[in-house]
Design a protein around this motif. Structure first.
Motif, PDB file in Angstrom:
ATOM      1  N   ILE A 126      33.821 -11.609  47.869  1.00  0.00           N
ATOM      2  CA  ILE A 126      34.626 -11.482  46.812  1.00  0.00           C
ATOM      3  C   ILE A 126      36.046 -12.379  47.095  1.00  0.00           C
ATOM      4  CG2 ILE A 126      36.099  -9.637  47.291  1.00  0.00           C
ATOM      5  CD1 ILE A 126      36.091  -9.027  44.410  1.00  0.00           C
ATOM      6  N   TYR A 127      36.387 -12.335  48.426  1.00  0.00           N
ATOM      7  CA  TYR A 127      37.285 -13.275  48.980  1.00  0.00           C
ATOM      8  C   TYR A 127      37.218 -14.654  48.762  1.00  0.00           C
ATOM      9  CZ  TYR A 127      40.326 -16.088  52.105  1.00  0.00           C
ATOM     10  OH  TYR A 127      40.973 -16.906  52.423  1.00  0.00           O
ATOM     11  N   CYS A 128      35.982 -15.073  48.958  1.00  0.00           N
ATOM     12  CA  CYS A 128      35.576 -16.495  48.872  1.00  0.00           C
ATOM     13  C   CYS A 128      35.567 -16.881  47.590  1.00  0.00           C
ATOM     14  CB  CYS A 128      33.974 -16.561  49.454  1.00  0.00           C
ATOM     15  SG  CYS A 128      33.891 -16.070  51.086  1.00  0.00           S
ATOM     16  N   GLY A 129      35.024 -16.179  46.605  1.00  0.00           N
ATOM     17  CA  GLY A 129      34.979 -16.617  45.073  1.00  0.00           C
ATOM     18  C   GLY A 129      36.396 -16.285  44.216  1.00  0.00           C
ATOM     19  N   TRP A 130      37.311 -15.647  44.675  1.00  0.00           N
ATOM     20  CA  TRP A 130      38.457 -15.120  44.156  1.00  0.00           C
ATOM     21  C   TRP A 130      40.067 -15.722  44.648  1.00  0.00           C
ATOM     22  CZ3 TRP A 130      38.933 -12.627  39.189  1.00  0.00           C
ATOM     23  CH2 TRP A 130      37.516 -12.408  38.601  1.00  0.00           C
ATOM     24  N   LEU A 131      39.577 -16.160  46.021  1.00  0.00           N
ATOM     25  CA  LEU A 131      40.889 -16.297  46.644  1.00  0.00           C
ATOM     26  C   LEU A 131      40.693 -17.493  47.587  1.00  0.00           C
ATOM     27  CD1 LEU A 131      42.093 -12.891  48.021  1.00  0.00           C
ATOM     28  CD2 LEU A 131      43.121 -14.123  45.908  1.00  0.00           C
ATOM     29  N   CYS A 132      39.582 -17.860  48.245  1.00  0.00           N
ATOM     30  CA  CYS A 132      39.481 -18.779  49.317  1.00  0.00           C
ATOM     31  C   CYS A 132      39.792 -20.078  48.883  1.00  0.00           C
ATOM     32  CB  CYS A 132      38.178 -19.016  49.876  1.00  0.00           C
ATOM     33  SG  CYS A 132      37.848 -20.199  51.072  1.00  0.00           S
ATOM     34  N   PRO A 133      40.921 -20.917  49.570  1.00  0.00           N
ATOM     35  CA  PRO A 133      41.509 -22.479  49.332  1.00  0.00           C
ATOM     36  C   PRO A 133      40.201 -23.016  49.376  1.00  0.00           C
ATOM     37  CG  PRO A 133      43.160 -21.115  50.687  1.00  0.00           C
ATOM     38  CD  PRO A 133      41.761 -20.175  50.729  1.00  0.00           C
ATOM     39  N   HIS A 134      39.523 -22.912  50.463  1.00  0.00           N
ATOM     40  CA  HIS A 134      38.216 -24.031  50.515  1.00  0.00           C
ATOM     41  C   HIS A 134      37.469 -23.983  49.569  1.00  0.00           C
ATOM     42  CE1 HIS A 134      34.358 -25.434  52.084  1.00  0.00           C
ATOM     43  NE2 HIS A 134      35.261 -26.405  52.837  1.00  0.00           N
ATOM     44  N   PHE A 135      37.164 -22.704  48.892  1.00  0.00           N
ATOM     45  CA  PHE A 135      36.064 -22.743  47.737  1.00  0.00           C
ATOM     46  C   PHE A 135      36.856 -23.166  46.536  1.00  0.00           C
ATOM     47  CE2 PHE A 135      33.618 -20.384  44.457  1.00  0.00           C
ATOM     48  CZ  PHE A 135      32.349 -20.604  44.844  1.00  0.00           C
ATOM     49  N   SER A 136      38.047 -22.931  46.301  1.00  0.00           N
ATOM     50  CA  SER A 136      38.699 -23.706  45.401  1.00  0.00           C
ATOM     51  C   SER A 136      38.575 -25.073  45.276  1.00  0.00           C
ATOM     52  CB  SER A 136      40.195 -23.351  45.361  1.00  0.00           C
ATOM     53  OG  SER A 136      40.670 -21.943  45.009  1.00  0.00           O
ATOM     54  N   VAL A 137      38.869 -25.964  46.535  1.00  0.00           N
ATOM     55  CA  VAL A 137      38.412 -27.220  46.512  1.00  0.00           C
ATOM     56  C   VAL A 137      36.842 -27.350  46.230  1.00  0.00           C
ATOM     57  CG1 VAL A 137      38.237 -29.043  48.035  1.00  0.00           C
ATOM     58  CG2 VAL A 137      40.348 -27.392  48.302  1.00  0.00           C
ATOM     59  N   VAL A 138      35.997 -26.675  46.781  1.00  0.00           N
ATOM     60  CA  VAL A 138      34.684 -26.836  46.396  1.00  0.00           C
ATOM     61  C   VAL A 138      34.219 -27.049  44.877  1.00  0.00           C
ATOM     62  CG1 VAL A 138      32.390 -25.595  46.467  1.00  0.00           C
ATOM     63  CG2 VAL A 138      33.850 -25.691  48.465  1.00  0.00           C
ATOM     64  N   HIS A 152      30.031 -27.133  49.812  1.00  0.00           N
ATOM     65  CA  HIS A 152      29.306 -25.757  49.699  1.00  0.00           C
ATOM     66  C   HIS A 152      28.498 -25.810  50.699  1.00  0.00           C
ATOM     67  CE1 HIS A 152      25.748 -28.352  48.411  1.00  0.00           C
ATOM     68  NE2 HIS A 152      24.945 -27.257  48.376  1.00  0.00           N
ATOM     69  N   LEU A 153      28.079 -26.633  51.719  1.00  0.00           N
ATOM     70  CA  LEU A 153      26.977 -26.324  52.762  1.00  0.00           C
ATOM     71  C   LEU A 153      27.973 -25.761  53.880  1.00  0.00           C
ATOM     72  CD1 LEU A 153      25.018 -29.553  52.888  1.00  0.00           C
ATOM     73  CD2 LEU A 153      24.261 -27.284  51.837  1.00  0.00           C
ATOM     74  N   PHE A 154      29.108 -25.977  53.909  1.00  0.00           N
ATOM     75  CA  PHE A 154      29.898 -25.433  55.053  1.00  0.00           C
ATOM     76  C   PHE A 154      29.974 -23.995  54.605  1.00  0.00           C
ATOM     77  CE2 PHE A 154      34.243 -23.726  56.215  1.00  0.00           C
ATOM     78  CZ  PHE A 154      34.092 -23.905  57.452  1.00  0.00           C
ATOM     79  N   CYS A 155      30.298 -23.658  53.423  1.00  0.00           N
ATOM     80  CA  CYS A 155      30.431 -22.398  52.903  1.00  0.00           C
ATOM     81  C   CYS A 155      29.344 -21.419  53.133  1.00  0.00           C
ATOM     82  CB  CYS A 155      30.796 -22.301  51.281  1.00  0.00           C
ATOM     83  SG  CYS A 155      32.353 -22.996  50.749  1.00  0.00           S
ATOM     84  N   LYS A 156      28.187 -22.073  52.853  1.00  0.00           N
ATOM     85  CA  LYS A 156      26.805 -21.406  53.174  1.00  0.00           C
ATOM     86  C   LYS A 156      26.565 -20.855  54.774  1.00  0.00           C
ATOM     87  CE  LYS A 156      23.676 -22.332  49.519  1.00  0.00           C
ATOM     88  NZ  LYS A 156      22.382 -22.876  48.938  1.00  0.00           N
ATOM     89  N   TYR A 157      26.551 -22.085  55.247  1.00  0.00           N
ATOM     90  CA  TYR A 157      26.300 -22.026  56.992  1.00  0.00           C
ATOM     91  C   TYR A 157      27.569 -22.152  57.956  1.00  0.00           C
ATOM     92  CZ  TYR A 157      22.081 -23.283  54.328  1.00  0.00           C
ATOM     93  OH  TYR A 157      21.163 -23.139  53.018  1.00  0.00           O
ATOM     94  N   GLY A 158      28.552 -22.554  57.529  1.00  0.00           N
ATOM     95  CA  GLY A 158      29.422 -22.804  58.591  1.00  0.00           C
ATOM     96  C   GLY A 158      30.451 -21.943  58.633  1.00  0.00           C
ATOM     97  N   CYS A 159      30.860 -21.072  57.750  1.00  0.00           N
ATOM     98  CA  CYS A 159      31.901 -20.200  57.596  1.00  0.00           C
ATOM     99  C   CYS A 159      31.759 -18.716  58.307  1.00  0.00           C
ATOM    100  CB  CYS A 159      32.427 -20.117  56.065  1.00  0.00           C
ATOM    101  SG  CYS A 159      33.951 -18.713  55.872  1.00  0.00           S
TER     102      CYS A 159
END
Length: 315
Positions: free
Chosen positions: A97-109, A201-208
Motif C-alpha cells: 500500500i505504500y507503493c500504490g498510495w505514497l511511493c514517489p517512484h510509483f507516481s512517476v511510473v 514498472h519492471l524496477f518496481c516488480k523486480y528491483g525494489c
C-alpha cells in the motif's frame, strides 16, 4: 449483493492527494530539515535537530561500557524494534500500500505510463513495439525530455539528502558545483532517465527490495486485503475489453489469484476501471478491495469461456 457505485468514483482522487502530498514531502524534506543525512557533519538531521544517537566520541571514551550500551539501546535498537515490526504489520495487512498510495517512484511510473499511452496507445514501450505502434518522433522527443527532467530532479533531490540543500542549490545555479556532486548528478540523472523510459514498472516488480519485502509479508496473510473478482458475475465481462488489466500500472492479471498478483501495489486502478465500465450496472463493479479468504482463490476466467449458451447451427 454489493452496493451500486456512483458515477463519480473518488478512489483515484484520494490517491492523487496522498501521492502528491508525499511527493512534495520527498522533495522538500531535506530543504526543510525534516529528514536528511549530512555528509559534511556525518550525522542525521531529524526535524532540524542533529541525530547522532548521543554518542559523542569524547563522551564515549570517558564513559562506562554500560552507559554507552544504554545510549545505543535507547537511540538505535529500540526505534528499529518498533519501526520494523510496524512496517511489516502494515504490509501484512494491506500489501504494497505504500507503493500504490505514497511511493514517489510509483507516481512517476503512473505519470509516464499515461504519457506513453497517449503516444503509442500502450503504457509501456515493449507493449507498443509488440503491437507495432511506434508513435511520432516529436512525441518521443518530448517524452524523453520529460523523463530526463524528472530523472534530473530525482538525482538532485537524492543529493540534497546527503549535502546541505541550500548551498547545493546555490552552487548549481551559480555554476560552482564541485566535481563529485557533478558526477553524481550526471550518473544518477542518466540512470533515472533510462529507468523511467524503459524499465520503470519492471524496477518496481523486480528491483525494489522494499517492495518485495512488503509483498512477502502480504503473501503470508491469507486474510490480507486484495482485489477480488466476483466469479459468479463473470458473464458481465463479456462486453468489456479487459479494462481492468489495461489500467494496471504493473501489468498484472487483475482478475487472477493472489499469487499471480504478488507485486500488486494496491493502487486499485483496476477497481476504478471496472467501476467505470459497470457504472450503469445496478450490481456494480465485479472487482472489490476486501479482506482475503484463505480457503478461496479468485480465478481468471477467459472471456471466450463465458458464453456457455449453446450456439445455433447454421441454416
Amino acid at each position: 449483493m454489493p452496493a451500486p457505485t456512483t458515477n463519480k468514483d473518488t478512489l483515484q482522487r484520494n490517491r492523487l492527494l496522498t501521492r502528491s502530498g508525499f511527493f512534495l514531502l520527498f522533495l522538500l524534506a531535506p530543504v526543510l530539515n525534516i529528514f536528511r543525512y549530512d555528509l559534511t557533519e556525518t550525522h542525521f538531521i531529524l526535524f532540524g535537530f542533529p541525530l547522532s544517537f548521543n554518542l559523542d566520541l569524547d563522551w564515549v571514551s570517558h564513559s562506562a561500557p554500560a552507559e554507552v550500551a544504554g545510549q545505543i539501546l535507547v537511540w538505535f535498537v529500540l526505534p528499529i524494534t518498533v519501526l520494523v515490526p510496524l512496517v511489516l504489520w502494515v504490509a501484512w495487512k494491506w500489501g504494497r500500500i505504500y507503493c500504490g498510495w505514497l511511493c514517489p517512484h510509483f507516481s512517476v511510473v503512473e505519470t509516464i505510463n499515461h504519457l506513453m499511452t497517449r503516444i503509442t496507445g500502450r503504457p509501456t514501450l515493449w507493449e507498443a513495439l509488440k503491437k507495432g505502434r511506434r508513435g511520432k518522433f516529436i512525441h518521443w522527443t518530448g517524452l524523453t525530455l520529460v523523463c530526463g527532467l524528472i530523472g534530473f530532479s530525482w538525482a538532485l533531490a537524492l543529493l540534497s539528502y546527503l549535502l546541505p540543500p541550500i548551498p547545493l542549490y546555490t552552487d548549481l545555479i551559480t555554476g560552482n558545483l564541485a566535481f563529485y556532486p557533478s558526477v553524481f548528478l550526471a550518473v544518477a540523472s542518466t540512470v533515472f532517465t533510462l529507468d523511467f523510459l524503459f524499465a520503470r514498472h519492471l524496477f518496481c516488480k523486480y528491483g525494489c527490495a522494499f517492495g518485495v519485502v512488503q509483498s512477502i509479508a502480504w503473501m503470508t496473510n491469507g486474510r490480507g486485503r486484495l482485489v477480488t473478482f466476483d466469479t459468479a458475475r463473470a458473464a458481465a465481462c463479456r462486453d468489456c475489453t479487459r479494462a481492468c488489466d489495461e489500467a494496471c500500472p504493473m501489468r498484472l492479471p487483475t482478475r487472477s489469484h493472489k499469487r499471480a498478483k504478488f507485486t500488486c501495489t494496491q493502487c486499485l486502478q483496476c477497481v476504478s476501471a471496472c467501476r467505470e465500465v459497470q457504472k450503469d450496472n445496478p450490481e456494480g463493479s465485479l472487482l472489490h478491495w476486501e479482506p482475503g479468504q484463505p480457503n478461496r482463490q479468485t480465478v481468471l476466467i477467459p472471456v471466450h469461456q463465458l458464453d456457455t449458451a449453446p450456439r445455433k447451427g447454421r441454416t
